[in-house]
Design a protein around this motif. Structure first.
Motif, PDB file in Angstrom:
ATOM      1  N   THR A 451       0.843  -1.192   0.000  1.00 53.26           N
ATOM      2  CA  THR A 451       0.000   0.000   0.000  1.00 53.26           C
ATOM      3  C   THR A 451       0.879   1.244   0.000  1.00 53.26           C
ATOM      4  OG1 THR A 451      -1.730  -1.156   1.218  1.00 53.26           O
ATOM      5  CG2 THR A 451      -1.802   1.244   1.230  1.00 53.26           C
ATOM      6  N   PHE A 522     -12.528   0.101  -1.332  1.00 50.81           N
ATOM      7  CA  PHE A 522     -11.802   0.312  -0.087  1.00 50.81           C
ATOM      8  C   PHE A 522     -11.350   1.761   0.075  1.00 50.81           C
ATOM      9  CE2 PHE A 522      -8.531  -0.473   3.162  1.00 50.81           C
ATOM     10  CZ  PHE A 522      -9.253  -1.305   4.007  1.00 50.81           C
ATOM     11  N   PHE A 545     -12.681   2.952  10.482  1.00 47.46           N
ATOM     12  CA  PHE A 545     -11.491   2.279   9.950  1.00 47.46           C
ATOM     13  C   PHE A 545     -10.862   1.478  11.084  1.00 47.46           C
ATOM     14  CE2 PHE A 545      -7.290   1.502   8.426  1.00 47.46           C
ATOM     15  CZ  PHE A 545      -7.397   1.477   7.046  1.00 47.46           C
ATOM     16  N   TYR A 647     -14.264  -0.267   7.439  1.00 46.06           N
ATOM     17  CA  TYR A 647     -13.113  -0.563   6.593  1.00 46.06           C
ATOM     18  C   TYR A 647     -12.109  -1.298   7.468  1.00 46.06           C
ATOM     19  CZ  TYR A 647     -15.085   3.029   3.518  1.00 46.06           C
ATOM     20  OH  TYR A 647     -15.915   3.774   2.717  1.00 46.06           O
ATOM     21  N   CYS A 649      -8.552  -3.590   7.936  1.00 51.01           N
ATOM     22  CA  CYS A 649      -7.267  -4.019   7.383  1.00 51.01           C
ATOM     23  C   CYS A 649      -6.461  -4.639   8.515  1.00 51.01           C
ATOM     24  CB  CYS A 649      -6.525  -2.840   6.768  1.00 51.01           C
ATOM     25  SG  CYS A 649      -5.109  -3.336   5.764  1.00 51.01           S
ATOM     26  N   ALA A 668     -15.976  -3.291   4.171  1.00 48.12           N
ATOM     27  CA  ALA A 668     -14.954  -3.438   3.134  1.00 48.12           C
ATOM     28  C   ALA A 668     -13.676  -3.853   3.840  1.00 48.12           C
ATOM     29  CB  ALA A 668     -14.747  -2.130   2.381  1.00 48.12           C
ATOM     30  N   TYR A 669     -12.982  -4.826   3.291  1.00 42.73           N
ATOM     31  CA  TYR A 669     -11.761  -5.260   3.971  1.00 42.73           C
ATOM     32  C   TYR A 669     -10.667  -5.557   2.963  1.00 42.73           C
ATOM     33  CZ  TYR A 669     -13.693  -9.935   3.022  1.00 42.73           C
ATOM     34  OH  TYR A 669     -14.225 -11.051   2.428  1.00 42.73           O
ATOM     35  N   GLU A 670      -9.440  -5.492   3.473  1.00 41.24           N
ATOM     36  CA  GLU A 670      -8.265  -5.668   2.636  1.00 41.24           C
ATOM     37  C   GLU A 670      -7.187  -6.352   3.454  1.00 41.24           C
ATOM     38  OE1 GLU A 670      -7.084  -2.753  -0.572  1.00 41.24           O
ATOM     39  OE2 GLU A 670      -5.592  -2.270   0.942  1.00 41.24           O
TER      40      GLU A 670
END
Length: 674
Positions: A451, A522, A545, A647, A649, A668-670
């Motif tokens: 990232t 995301f 987040f 969100y 992570c 939403a996830y990453e």
């Protein structure tokens, strides 16, 4: 002992030579043996399983697997193997084709019919096999012809199969990608689930079987002057075979024309002995037969279809991070429940198995790179030069790169996007058949994605040619001649980050850039807490987040814009961090003005005297610090259900927990498992 004769290199057939040339394989001799040397015959006799393949009346390969205990297949004369096994009389395609009587259908072959197919050129039905002992990771390939065979009906749907195979070629294979299993015999009770062209698209049970599979067997053929077949094994981590499509697709031309039912599988080709016998066959004759055994249930999936070898750019476009892959368009499928005469219990997985590689179609968005920019030292769309390194914690560092465009104008990254870098030029030590000290390195293409933790400099960006770019949001193109900087903030883990950590920054380090990209879902909405922010959220909603460790990096490039839009009214940050990583929190909160006021920091592990001083600094920056793990109440206390979006992570274990806590919410996830 029989003499072992080795084929000369000229005996590689044109398909094998073509693949070896395509992949730039140095000249070598073909190690395949004529006939069946006694040492190989002994290894076959010790194997409880043998996968066999043959051709149907349309010339299509099929594969199956027989056995259950050692000794069912063993030498009975010089160069001749005898097989006695229990097999599925009704549905096993190889059994049916080997014992087919001229003029009868494959369903009429059973009941003491003795078949001596002397009418075939060469004096027997073409066949091949692969003996495999999953307990010892031993396997031997054989190819030749059936001399004689018979099958006697026993229990309903089963046959006592006896046949003799004349072995014309044999080869011992290496143990890589063989997952250890304990094999025990079992009396099957086969039941057909789906069959034929009507078996496509595959039913869900077949898709589930493929998703669980850690191996399959593939049969192929060579139709040149020396007709032959090949059966081999493909293995990996469960799920290494991917389903590209399974359903109705329009034929080429579209426009409301007719549609065809298509099922397509893709699997990566891992580093092996580099003979490329299977791929060589598929290069000249693309027909292939596959069999997927389910060792736990005894279910079995038989497939036949058309294979395409994907190399370089074509492989990377279909399966990112794969240099070599095979796509199989299935023509006919047959799923049989409880059709195998054995069971298998997993003992251990091969240390050589790479991580599962997903298809490009399975990713939300691929990097903005040229076709084939999948790595392997093939260049990139730009070059990144390391200019600065800053160690933030004992294991986390920030790296700043200057980017130089190469082949074309590069689209700028947006806040929250990632960069894909190719470290192969620095780390790839070249080919090695086996490497027990570092088995994972054999299939490592050294392509890594990180990232970007800082937005692009607006002065380096211009609107694109279509006028839809925006220099304020960073969606335009990099200006000609500009060399903007980007940074990544990463934890040291593996060869790529290890290289960055130990590199002498006084010496230039240039890394090819394969592209920038990211999942648009995301990206946080600017002004999300006041109005809908363009993402459909209700007025007054919040964006929550949740990060663990360096999982904060996607927010680092976005936070300033989000905070500037609404003063922080619509943003909440829940950040879990180890005590040793507190310097990262100080750095991030000092760099991003106002972020502390919307942040709750959850600190675990030892803190120490220096850590206490850092916590004081963090409190002074407006953040709340809690020395405990994050809990469900913390997550659900932010905002109101129906007007918030999460969100996430984090690592995989924490992600599973978060998804349970936020069930029914918009999430939403990453992953940041670099």
């Amino acid at each position: 002992m029989a003499q072992i004769v080795t084929l000369e290199s000229s005996q590689f057939h044109p398909g094998e030579q073509a693949i070896q040339h395509l992949l730039r394989i140095p000249h070598r001799d073909n190690p395949t043996h004529y006939g069946l040397p006694l040492p190989l015959a002994y290894r076959i006799a010790q194997s409880p399983l043998v996968a066999f393949g043959t051709l149907d009346r349309q010339g299509r390969p099929w594969a199956t697997i027989w056995g259950g205990e050692a000794g069912f297949c063993q030498p009975v004369a010089q160069g001749v193997l005898g097989v006695r096994a229990t097999a599925d009389a009704r549905h096993d395609p190889v059994l049916q084709e080997l014992l087919a009587v001229e003029g009868e259908t494959s369903r009429q072959i059973i009941d003491d019919a003795v078949v001596t197919p002397e009418e075939e050129v060469g004096g027997g039905k073409l066949m091949a096999g692969l003996s495999i002992d999953l307990a010892t990771r031993d396997r031997v390939k054989i190819a030749g012809r059936m001399a004689v065979g018979t099958a006697t009906r026993t229990e309903p749907g089963l046959a006592d199969l006896q046949l003799a195979m004349r072995v014309e070629e044999s080869l011992g294979n290496c143990p890589k990608y063989l997952n250890k299993k304990r094999i025990t015999p079992h009396i099957p009770k086969p039941q057909l689930v789906s069959e034929g062209a009507a078996g496509i698209p595959l039913p869900q049970a077949a898709l589930d079987l493929i998703a669980r599979a850690d191996l399959f067997f593939i049969a192929s053929k060579h139709s040149g002057a020396s007709r032959s077949m090949d059966v081999n094994h493909r293995g990996g981590a469960p799920g290494f075979v991917r389903v590209l499509r399974n359903g109705q697709v329009e034929e080429e031309g579209g426009g409301g024309g007719s549609a065809t039912t298509t099922t397509t599988l893709v699997f990566p080709e891992f580093s092996g002995n580099r003979l490329y016998q299977t791929l060589g066959n598929l290069h000249t004759d693309p027909l292939a037969g596959l069999v997927f055994p389910d060792f736990a249930s005894g279910d079995v999936l038989y497939l036949t279809g058309r294979a395409t070898v994907l190399a370089g750019a074509a492989a990377a476009a279909c399966m990112p991070r794969a240099k070599l892959a095979v796509r199989v368009d299935v023509a006919e499928a047959r799923l049989v429940r409880d059709g195998l005469p054995f069971r298998g219990a997993v003992v251990d997985y091969s240390p050589y198995n790479p991580a599962v590689r997903r298809l490009a179609a399975e990713k939300e968005e691929a990097p903005d790179a040229e076709p084939g920019g999948g790595g392997g030292g093939g260049g990139g769309v730009a070059t990144a030069t390391l200019v600065r390194r800053e160690r933030l914690t004992p294991t986390i560092s920030r790296y700043v790169f200057k980017i130089r465009q190469e082949k074309k104008r590069l689209r700028a990254w947006r806040p929250g996007h990632h960069v894909t870098l190719d470290f192969a030029g620095e780390l790839d030590a070249g080919y090695s058949h086996m490497r027990d000290d570092d088995p994972q390195s054999l299939n490592d293409d050294f392509v890594r994605t990180f990232t970007v933790s800082r937005p692009v400099d607006p002065e380096a960006v211009v609107a694109d040619a279509d006028g839809d770019g925006s220099t304020t949001t960073g969606t335009g193109l990099i200006r000609d001649g500009a060399e903007p900087e980007f940074e990544i903030t990463v934890r040291r883990h593996g060869p790529a980050t290890g290289l960055l950590e130990r590199w002498n920054t006084r010496v230039p380090l240039e890394i090819p850039v394969l592209g920038f990209g990211g999942a648009e879902g995301f990206l946080l909405a600017a002004g999300g807490g006041d109005g809908d922010g363009g993402d459909g959220k209700k007025k007054g909603g919040v964006q929550v987040f949740i990060a663990a460790g360096v999982g904060i990096t996607p927010l680092m490039a976005q936070a300033a814009g989000v905070l500037a839009a609404d003063g922080g009214r619509g943003l909440r940050v829940l950040w879990s961090l180890k005590g040793e990583d507190l310097p990262l929190a100080v750095d991030v909160l000092e760099r991003i003005r106002g972020l502390g006021s919307v942040t709750k920091l959850f600190v675990t592990g030892e803190v120490g005297v220096e850590g206490r001083a850092m916590i004081a600094t963090i409190l002074g920056l407006g953040a709340e610090v809690l020395e405990r793990r994050i809990g469900a109440g913390d997550v659900l206390a932010e905002g109101e259900k129906g007007s918030r979006k999460y969100y996430c992570c984090t690592g995989p274990d924490m992600m599973k927990t978060l998804l349970k806590w936020t069930g029914g919410e918009e999430v939403a996830y990453e992953s940041f498992e670099y």
